[in-house]
Design a protein around this motif. Structure first.
Motif, mmCIF file in Angstrom:
data_model
loop_
_atom_site.group_PDB
_atom_site.id
_atom_site.type_symbol
_atom_site.label_atom_id
_atom_site.label_comp_id
_atom_site.label_asym_id
_atom_site.label_seq_id
_atom_site.Cartn_x
_atom_site.Cartn_y
_atom_site.Cartn_z
ATOM 1 N N ALA A 247 0.852 -1.184 0.000
ATOM 2 C CA ALA A 247 0.000 0.000 0.000
ATOM 3 C C ALA A 247 0.888 1.234 0.000
ATOM 4 O O ALA A 247 1.773 1.367 0.849
ATOM 5 N N ASP A 248 0.674 2.118 -0.952
ATOM 6 C CA ASP A 248 1.393 3.388 -0.963
ATOM 7 C C ASP A 248 0.777 4.344 0.053
ATOM 8 O O ASP A 248 -0.450 4.419 0.194
ATOM 9 N N ALA A 249 1.634 5.101 0.715
ATOM 10 C CA ALA A 249 1.179 6.203 1.569
ATOM 11 C C ALA A 249 1.147 7.493 0.760
ATOM 12 O O ALA A 249 1.885 7.633 -0.220
ATOM 13 N N PRO A 250 0.345 8.474 1.145
ATOM 14 C CA PRO A 250 0.424 9.779 0.483
ATOM 15 C C PRO A 250 1.836 10.346 0.465
ATOM 16 O O PRO A 250 2.220 11.033 -0.490
ATOM 17 N N LEU A 251 2.644 10.040 1.474
ATOM 18 C CA LEU A 251 4.018 10.516 1.513
ATOM 19 C C LEU A 251 4.835 10.048 0.313
ATOM 20 O O LEU A 251 5.813 10.698 -0.072
ATOM 21 N N TYR B 47 4.025 10.127 -2.810
ATOM 22 C CA TYR B 47 3.855 10.994 -3.971
ATOM 23 C C TYR B 47 3.522 12.437 -3.602
ATOM 24 O O TYR B 47 3.189 13.238 -4.464
ATOM 25 N N ASP B 48 3.647 12.765 -2.308
ATOM 26 C CA ASP B 48 3.357 14.114 -1.813
ATOM 27 C C ASP B 48 4.332 14.418 -0.685
ATOM 28 O O ASP B 48 4.336 13.734 0.342
ATOM 29 N N ALA B 49 5.180 15.423 -0.869
ATOM 30 C CA ALA B 49 6.209 15.741 0.131
ATOM 31 C C ALA B 49 5.614 16.028 1.495
ATOM 32 O O ALA B 49 6.267 15.824 2.526
ATOM 33 N N ASP B 50 4.376 16.494 1.528
ATOM 34 C CA ASP B 50 3.712 16.797 2.794
ATOM 35 C C ASP B 50 2.652 15.767 3.158
ATOM 36 O O ASP B 50 1.832 15.996 4.045
ATOM 37 N N GLY B 51 2.645 14.626 2.457
ATOM 38 C CA GLY B 51 1.604 13.632 2.662
ATOM 39 C C GLY B 51 1.785 12.819 3.929
ATOM 40 O O GLY B 51 2.866 12.777 4.531
ATOM 41 N N ALA B 52 0.720 12.150 4.310
ATOM 42 C CA ALA B 52 0.728 11.314 5.513
ATOM 43 C C ALA B 52 1.565 10.059 5.301
ATOM 44 O O ALA B 52 1.666 9.531 4.189
ATOM 45 N N THR C 34 6.763 6.254 9.983
ATOM 46 C CA THR C 34 7.549 7.200 9.184
ATOM 47 C C THR C 34 7.694 6.761 7.730
ATOM 48 O O THR C 34 8.431 7.397 6.974
ATOM 49 N N ALA C 35 6.999 5.716 7.317
ATOM 50 C CA ALA C 35 7.264 5.098 6.009
ATOM 51 C C ALA C 35 6.336 5.627 4.914
ATOM 52 O O ALA C 35 5.211 6.054 5.163
ATOM 53 N N ASP C 36 6.834 5.521 3.672
ATOM 54 C CA ASP C 36 6.098 5.956 2.479
ATOM 55 C C ASP C 36 5.226 4.856 1.882
ATOM 56 O O ASP C 36 4.520 5.088 0.901
#
Length: 208
Positions: free
Chosen positions: A52-56, A58-63, A194-196
């Motif tokens: 599962a990808d996290a918003p982080l 593909y988004d520098a400020d993502g969760a 802390t993971a993406d």
């Protein structure tokens, strides 16, 4: 109820995105005189295997993945076949299966997923397909390739639609044995704070 394991095997031979960290394992302790257990340490990208990808991602400020809600990863889903349609899964390729759509959609593009190599010609979602699914209330999209964007994409247009529309994504699924239709999806990510991304053990369960 019948279960389908839709996760690829994870080992040192599991393919990874070029430049990503492959799976490796070392033994910190082994059973023997004075040691009652085997204990190992593993190193891997969180994008190895079904994940599962996290918003982080593909988004520098993502969760981070540990901060996202679990509801999208658990519940009724639809598997749609778009086998051999080409480099992009477009709206017309899945139009036959969009009536009364549940909030999770997994698309099968391979007749047989390549579990022993990275596929540089992998099929991906066209961004307009993600937009359409979001308009229909879909909360999670999944695919049986390594990415919802083409392997050589630098713009990641489908990931950016996911970011803007607030969807969740599963990649690297194995849908070889799964017929089109509705199932219960269970694919919970680890609470990695802390993971993406996170590996998942993705399964489908027969609906009652």
């Amino acid at each position: 109820m019948k279960l389908w394991d839709i996760s690829p095997p994870v080992s040192a031979s599991a393919p990874v995105f070029p430049g990503d960290t492959p799976y490796s394992q070392q033994w910190a302790a082994t059973i023997g005189p004075g040691c009652p257990v085997n204990v190992s340490a593993i190193t891997l990208s969180p994008h190895v295997g079904a994940h599962a990808d996290a918003p982080l991602h593909y988004d520098a400020d993502g969760a981070t993945i540990g901060a996202v809600a679990l509801e999208p990863f658990l519940g009724r889903c639809r598997v749609i076949h778009a086998i051999g349609v080409g480099p992009l899964v477009r709206p017309e390729h899945i139009a036959h299966a969009l009536t009364d759509l549940p909030p999770r959609v997994l698309v099968r593009t391979y007749a047989r997923a390549p579990l022993d190599r990275f596929d540089e010609a992998l099929a991906a979602y066209a961004p307009e397909t993600i937009e359409q699914l979001a308009d229909l209330g879909v909360q999670l999209v999944g695919i049986d390739t390594a990415s919802i964007d083409p392997a050589d994409s630098k713009l990641l247009l489908s990931h950016q639609v996911i970011r803007r529309r607030g969807l969740r994504v599963l990649e690297n699924l194995v849908l070889d044995e799964v017929a089109e239709g509705d199932y219960e999806l269970i694919a919970l990510p680890l609470k990695l704070t802390t993971a993406d991304a996170s590996p998942v053990r993705a399964i489908l369960r027969e609906l009652p």
